[in-house]
Structures are given as structure tokens and as C-alpha cells.
Design an enzyme around this catalytic site. Structure first.
Site, PDB file in Angstrom:
ATOM      1  N   ARG A  23       0.822  -1.218   0.000  1.00  0.00           N
ATOM      2  CA  ARG A  23       0.000   0.000   0.000  1.00  0.00           C
ATOM      3  C   ARG A  23       0.854   1.265   0.000  1.00  0.00           C
ATOM      4  NH1 ARG A  23      -5.339  -1.575   1.008  1.00  0.00           N
ATOM      5  NH2 ARG A  23      -5.749   0.298  -0.148  1.00  0.00           N
ATOM      6  N   ARG A  27      -2.768   6.209  -0.101  1.00  0.00           N
ATOM      7  CA  ARG A  27      -3.392   6.897   1.029  1.00  0.00           C
ATOM      8  C   ARG A  27      -2.483   7.584   2.053  1.00  0.00           C
ATOM      9  NH1 ARG A  27      -5.684   1.379   3.858  1.00  0.00           N
ATOM     10  NH2 ARG A  27      -3.661   0.394   4.162  1.00  0.00           N
ATOM     11  N   ARG A  36      -6.193  13.340  -4.839  1.00  0.00           N
ATOM     12  CA  ARG A  36      -7.557  12.959  -4.464  1.00  0.00           C
ATOM     13  C   ARG A  36      -8.467  14.152  -4.166  1.00  0.00           C
ATOM     14  NH1 ARG A  36     -10.649  10.824  -3.642  1.00  0.00           N
ATOM     15  NH2 ARG A  36     -10.949   9.246  -2.039  1.00  0.00           N
ATOM     16  N   ASP A  73      -6.931  -1.770  -7.871  1.00  0.00           N
ATOM     17  CA  ASP A  73      -7.562  -2.326  -6.675  1.00  0.00           C
ATOM     18  C   ASP A  73      -7.942  -3.782  -6.922  1.00  0.00           C
ATOM     19  OD1 ASP A  73      -8.589  -1.288  -3.890  1.00  0.00           O
ATOM     20  OD2 ASP A  73     -10.045  -2.742  -4.601  1.00  0.00           O
ATOM     21  N   TYR A 145     -15.816 -10.542  -0.220  1.00  0.00           N
ATOM     22  CA  TYR A 145     -16.365  -9.210  -0.545  1.00  0.00           C
ATOM     23  C   TYR A 145     -17.615  -9.340  -1.421  1.00  0.00           C
ATOM     24  CZ  TYR A 145     -12.484  -6.365   1.220  1.00  0.00           C
ATOM     25  OH  TYR A 145     -11.575  -5.724   2.024  1.00  0.00           O
TER      26      TYR A 145
HETATM   27  O1  1CP Z   1      -2.212   1.341  -1.889  1.00  0.00           O
HETATM   28  C1  1CP Z   1      -1.511   1.068  -2.889  1.00  0.00           C
HETATM   29  O2  1CP Z   1      -0.316   0.725  -2.865  1.00  0.00           O
HETATM   30  C2  1CP Z   1      -2.173   1.240  -4.219  1.00  0.00           C
HETATM   31  C3  1CP Z   1      -2.724   0.063  -4.824  1.00  0.00           C
HETATM   32  C4  1CP Z   1      -3.801  -0.657  -4.015  1.00  0.00           C
HETATM   33  C5  1CP Z   1      -3.697  -1.978  -3.561  1.00  0.00           C
HETATM   34  C6  1CP Z   1      -2.473  -2.879  -3.593  1.00  0.00           C
HETATM   35  C7  1CP Z   1      -5.112  -0.185  -3.685  1.00  0.00           C
HETATM   36  C8  1CP Z   1      -5.662   1.179  -3.931  1.00  0.00           C
HETATM   37  N1  1CP Z   1      -5.807  -1.237  -3.147  1.00  0.00           N
HETATM   38  C9  1CP Z   1      -4.964  -2.334  -3.043  1.00  0.00           C
HETATM   39  C10 1CP Z   1      -5.287  -3.684  -2.566  1.00  0.00           C
HETATM   40  C11 1CP Z   1      -6.516  -3.909  -1.781  1.00  0.00           C
HETATM   41  N2  1CP Z   1      -7.734  -3.311  -1.923  1.00  0.00           N
HETATM   42  C12 1CP Z   1      -6.636  -4.907  -0.777  1.00  0.00           C
HETATM   43  C13 1CP Z   1      -5.528  -5.887  -0.415  1.00  0.00           C
HETATM   44  C14 1CP Z   1      -4.499  -5.285   0.461  1.00  0.00           C
HETATM   45  C15 1CP Z   1      -4.890  -5.105   1.904  1.00  0.00           C
HETATM   46  O3  1CP Z   1      -5.267  -6.096   2.555  1.00  0.00           O
HETATM   47  O4  1CP Z   1      -4.753  -3.962   2.401  1.00  0.00           O
HETATM   48  C16 1CP Z   1      -7.940  -4.862  -0.277  1.00  0.00           C
HETATM   49  C17 1CP Z   1      -8.521  -5.714   0.824  1.00  0.00           C
HETATM   50  C18 1CP Z   1      -8.646  -3.847  -1.012  1.00  0.00           C
HETATM   51  C19 1CP Z   1     -10.073  -3.459  -0.883  1.00  0.00           C
HETATM   52  C20 1CP Z   1     -10.201  -2.020  -0.592  1.00  0.00           C
HETATM   53  N3  1CP Z   1     -10.128  -1.041  -1.549  1.00  0.00           N
HETATM   54  C21 1CP Z   1     -10.312  -1.406   0.668  1.00  0.00           C
HETATM   55  C22 1CP Z   1     -10.380  -2.141   2.008  1.00  0.00           C
HETATM   56  C23 1CP Z   1     -11.792  -2.321   2.421  1.00  0.00           C
HETATM   57  C24 1CP Z   1     -11.891  -3.139   3.697  1.00  0.00           C
HETATM   58  O5  1CP Z   1     -12.729  -4.052   3.728  1.00  0.00           O
HETATM   59  O6  1CP Z   1     -11.132  -2.875   4.658  1.00  0.00           O
HETATM   60  C25 1CP Z   1     -10.358  -0.014   0.453  1.00  0.00           C
HETATM   61  C26 1CP Z   1     -10.517   1.059   1.491  1.00  0.00           C
HETATM   62  C27 1CP Z   1     -10.235   0.202  -0.949  1.00  0.00           C
HETATM   63  C28 1CP Z   1     -10.147   1.504  -1.653  1.00  0.00           C
HETATM   64  C29 1CP Z   1      -8.758   1.840  -2.010  1.00  0.00           C
HETATM   65  N4  1CP Z   1      -7.965   1.071  -2.851  1.00  0.00           N
HETATM   66  C30 1CP Z   1      -6.742   1.663  -3.034  1.00  0.00           C
HETATM   67  C31 1CP Z   1      -6.744   2.882  -2.260  1.00  0.00           C
HETATM   68  C32 1CP Z   1      -5.625   3.876  -2.216  1.00  0.00           C
HETATM   69  C33 1CP Z   1      -8.010   2.974  -1.612  1.00  0.00           C
HETATM   70  C34 1CP Z   1      -8.485   4.094  -0.709  1.00  0.00           C
HETATM   71  C35 1CP Z   1      -9.434   4.967  -1.453  1.00  0.00           C
HETATM   72  C36 1CP Z   1      -9.142   6.422  -1.406  1.00  0.00           C
HETATM   73  O7  1CP Z   1      -8.154   6.912  -1.971  1.00  0.00           O
HETATM   74  O8  1CP Z   1      -9.956   7.135  -0.805  1.00  0.00           O
END
Ligand code: 1CP
Length: 328
Positions: A23, A27, A36, A73, A145
Site C-alpha cells: 500500500r 493513502r 484525491r 484495486d 467481498y
Molecule cells: O495502496 C496502494 O499501494 C495502491 C494500490 C492498491 C492496492 C495494492 C489499492 C488502492 N488497493 C490495493 C489492494 C486492496 N484493496 C486490498 C488488499 C491489500 C490489503 O489487505 O490492504 C484490499 C482488501 C482492497 C479493498 C479495498 N479497496 C479497501 C479495504 C476495504 C476493507 O474491507 O477494509 C479499500 C478502502 C479500498 C479503496 C482503495 N484502494 C486503493 C486505495 C488507495 C483505496 C483508498 C481509497 C481512497 O483513496 O480514498
């Protein structure tokens, strides 16, 4: 010459330890939050140039990083299945859960266009010492999910489907494995040099459930891919059955012991596993944890990383401090 991360994943022993952070593209970075302010998450996710920009942000800020994970994502696979995922309110919401779509619905592969274009373009501008990492969610995690939308009820609907309609669950998990595998093949064809499969909710299954419903489908997804594969089963106790899992590297959760993993999975490269919460605290504590990890992985193929994603409130200085230590 191969970049360091790729070399280590290919089994070459090197004096230097490669490092990247789960990640890292997003964020926690002020420059990501600036983007954003201008664009919704969906817009960044659907625009190859913006996705590329966010992928490169950590690389520009931290030249010591060895890996760049593409901005995308895991939930795009559910969109290809017809789940209509929306990210409007920060956390994802699933428009149509699995019970509202059909196994026979066609897969809409156009949802994978952006990540392919972003990878192609990023690879052209990536410094040659940095390895480009593609990724996807593992089938169980995506299935969870798709059934429940979020884990607030402990994946109740997903678990009910597994126990009450196992044939249907199996058919869905197989379909998700095929589509996820297709996504990874497209990512590799577009320039991903390594792929990571995130099984973020593996730890929400019992050992037996994991062996029946998660492991076989993760294996199907990664089988015979032509680049090094990192599998991340986020769980406290990683079953011995993973010894024969066909992948180059295992990413170890922060809740789990790296030393135990080293003895149990002696043939695997290990990635991890600093607790992301340690980055929020005292610098001396952080140093101690980093040193302990480096010490415990001496003379074993190791990729330094966290044991889960960087927390949004992390100060970028903590990342720089870790990089300086790992590379000193
Ligand atoms: O963060 C990075 O390095 C960018 C690439 C990336 C990756 C590798 C994003 C962007 N998402 C992910 C993987 C991801 N997405 C996972 C697996 C990793 C982990 O366990 O943390 C999971 C479970 C998700 C699903 C997801 N997408 C969530 C989690 C929801 C939950 O149930 O907790 C969230 C909040 C997102 C949205 C998202 N995806 C990525 C970002 C930067 C965001 C936040 C959105 C924003 O910018 O407001």
C-alpha cells in the site's frame, strides 16, 4: 541486468536486501491526497495516466525503493463479474452481491483496460533498478467481498454459502480464480515483472476452511505464471501445507513469526513482516524492530516489507528511516 527485487525472487543470493511497502502507492502520501482533492478514487482508478502518476509518487519520493506496485484495486475483478463496485465513500461498496448476479453472466474484461495501459506506460518511465509489481486479490478474499460487501458481519453470507451450497460456492470460486488468473496474465503481458496475490481475509477462516476454500483456488490462480509470484495469506498461523504451494515467495503477516516461517518454509523467499503500527510510534522502537527482522532473516532469501499495508496516518519520515536502515 535484473533489478535487485527480481534477482532475489529468482533465487539469487545478494548482500543487499530488497525493500518495498504494501500500500505504498496511495493513502499515506500527501501528494496522493493532493491528487484525491481533484479527482475521485474511481477517476484515478479508471485513468491510466493518473494511475501511473500515483504509482510513481513513492518511487520519486523514496529513490531507495526496489519495487513499484501498480495503482489499481483488487475489487476490479468483481466489476468484471458484474458486481458494480463503487468507491464513492472511501471504503468500497458492492452494488450487486453474488446472489444478485449469475454464474453464466459474461465477464466484462474492459474493466482490466486501465491497469494494462497504466502498467505499459509506467514500465517505460520506471528507473531500471525498480521492479514493477502487478497484483490481484485471492479468490477467497474476493468471494468474501462479493457475498457480504464488507466484513462487518464476519463474512456471514460467504460462510453460509460455503456450508449450505458447497457446489455453488465451488463454481463461484473457480470462476473467480479463472478471471483473476486472466487479469494477472494481462498484467504480465503489459509489463508486470512480479505479481502478488493478496489473501487479506485468509485469517478469517479456520485452518480446515482455509485448506478447502482458499488455498486450492489461490494455487489455481498462480499456477504456471511466467514471472515470480508472491502469495500473501494474511493469517497468524500459516499451515504447513503451504510448503508445497507453487510460488516463489510467501509474504508473512505481522501477527506471525518470521523465524517460524523461516524454519517451516525453508525453500521459499520470505517477505515481511514489520507491524504497520510500529511506524506510528517511537523511532528507537522502530529501529529495534527493523534490526530484529534483518537479523532473523540473515542468510535467507528475504524481501523487507510490512506485515500488512501502510496505515494512512503513517508519517513518510518513518518509511525513509526504514529504507536508510535496510540499505545501510
Ligand atoms: O495502496 C496502494 O499501494 C495502491 C494500490 C492498491 C492496492 C495494492 C489499492 C488502492 N488497493 C490495493 C489492494 C486492496 N484493496 C486490498 C488488499 C491489500 C490489503 O489487505 O490492504 C484490499 C482488501 C482492497 C479493498 C479495498 N479497496 C479497501 C479495504 C476495504 C476493507 O474491507 O477494509 C479499500 C478502502 C479500498 C479503496 C482503495 N484502494 C486503493 C486505495 C488507495 C483505496 C483508498 C481509497 C481512497 O483513496 O480514498
Amino acid at each position: 541486468m535484473d533489478p535487485l527485487l527480481l534477482k532475489v525472487l529468482n533465487g539469487v543470493r545478494t548482500p543487499e536486501t530488497p525493500v518495498w511497502f504494501m500500500r505504498q502507492a496511495g493513502r499515506f502520501l500527501p501528494e496522493y491526497r493532493e491528487i484525491r482533492k481533484q479527482y475521485a478514487f474511481d477517476q484515478v482508478l479508471n485513468d491510466p495516466q493518473l494511475s501511473k502518476k500515483v504509482t510513481l509518487q513513492p518511487i520519486q519520493r523514496f529513490p531507495k525503493l526496489d519495487g513499484a506496485i501498480i495503482f489499481s484495486d483488487i475489487l476490479i475483478v468483481l466489476n468484471a463479474l458484474g458486481c458494480n463496485v463503487s468507491f464513492e465513500h472511501g471504503s468500497p461498496s458492492i452494488g450487486r452481491t453474488l446472489d444478485q448476479i449469475s454464474l453464466n453472466d459474461p465477464v466484462d474484461y474492459s474493466h482490466f483496460d486501465t491497469v494494462q495501459a497504466a502498467l505499459k506506460s509506467t514500465r517505460l518511465d520506471l528507473p531500471s533498478h525498480v521492479t514493477l509489481i502487478g497484483f490481484a486479490g485471492a479468490p477467497w478474499t474476493l468471494f468474501a467481498y462479493a457475498c457480504d460487501g464488507s466484513n462487518k458481519n464476519g463474512w456471514k453470507k460467504a460462510k453460509e454459502l460455503l456450508t449450505q451450497k458447497p457446489l455453488e460456492a465451488e463454481a463461484w470460486l473457480s470462476k473467480i480464480s479463472r478471471v483473476t488468473r486472466d487479469l494477472l496474465l494481462l498484467q504480465i503481458a503489459s509489463g508486470a515483472q512480479v505479481v502478488q496475490l493478496f489473501d487479506s481475509w485468509a485469517g478469517d477462516l479456520s485452518n480446515d476452511e482455509y485448506l478447502s476454500w482458499a488455498l486450492p483456488y489461490a494455487e489455481k490462480t498462480l499456477k504456471d505464471l511466467k514471472v515470480p509470484r508472491i502469495y500473501f495469506p494474511k493469517m497468524q498461523e500459516i499451515p504447513v501445507q503451504l510448503q508445497s504451494f507453487d510460488c516463489e515467495a510467501l509474504s508473512i503477516s505481522w501477527e506471525s513469526s518470521l523465524l517460524l516461517a523461516r524454519s517451516r518454509f525453508s525453500t521459499k523467499i520470505l517477505q515481511g513482516n514489520l507491524d504497520p503500527k510500529v511506524l506510528l510510534g517511537d523511532e528507537n522502537e522502530l529501529d529495534k524492530h527493523v534490526q530484529a527482522i534483518m537479523e532473523s532473516m540473515k542468510n535467507h532469501g528475504h524481501i523487507f516489507n510490512l506485515g500488512h499495508g501502510i496505515l494512512p496516518q503513517t508519517n513518510p519520515k518513518a518509511i525513509q528511516r526504514i529504507l536508510d536502515m535496510v540499505k545501510s
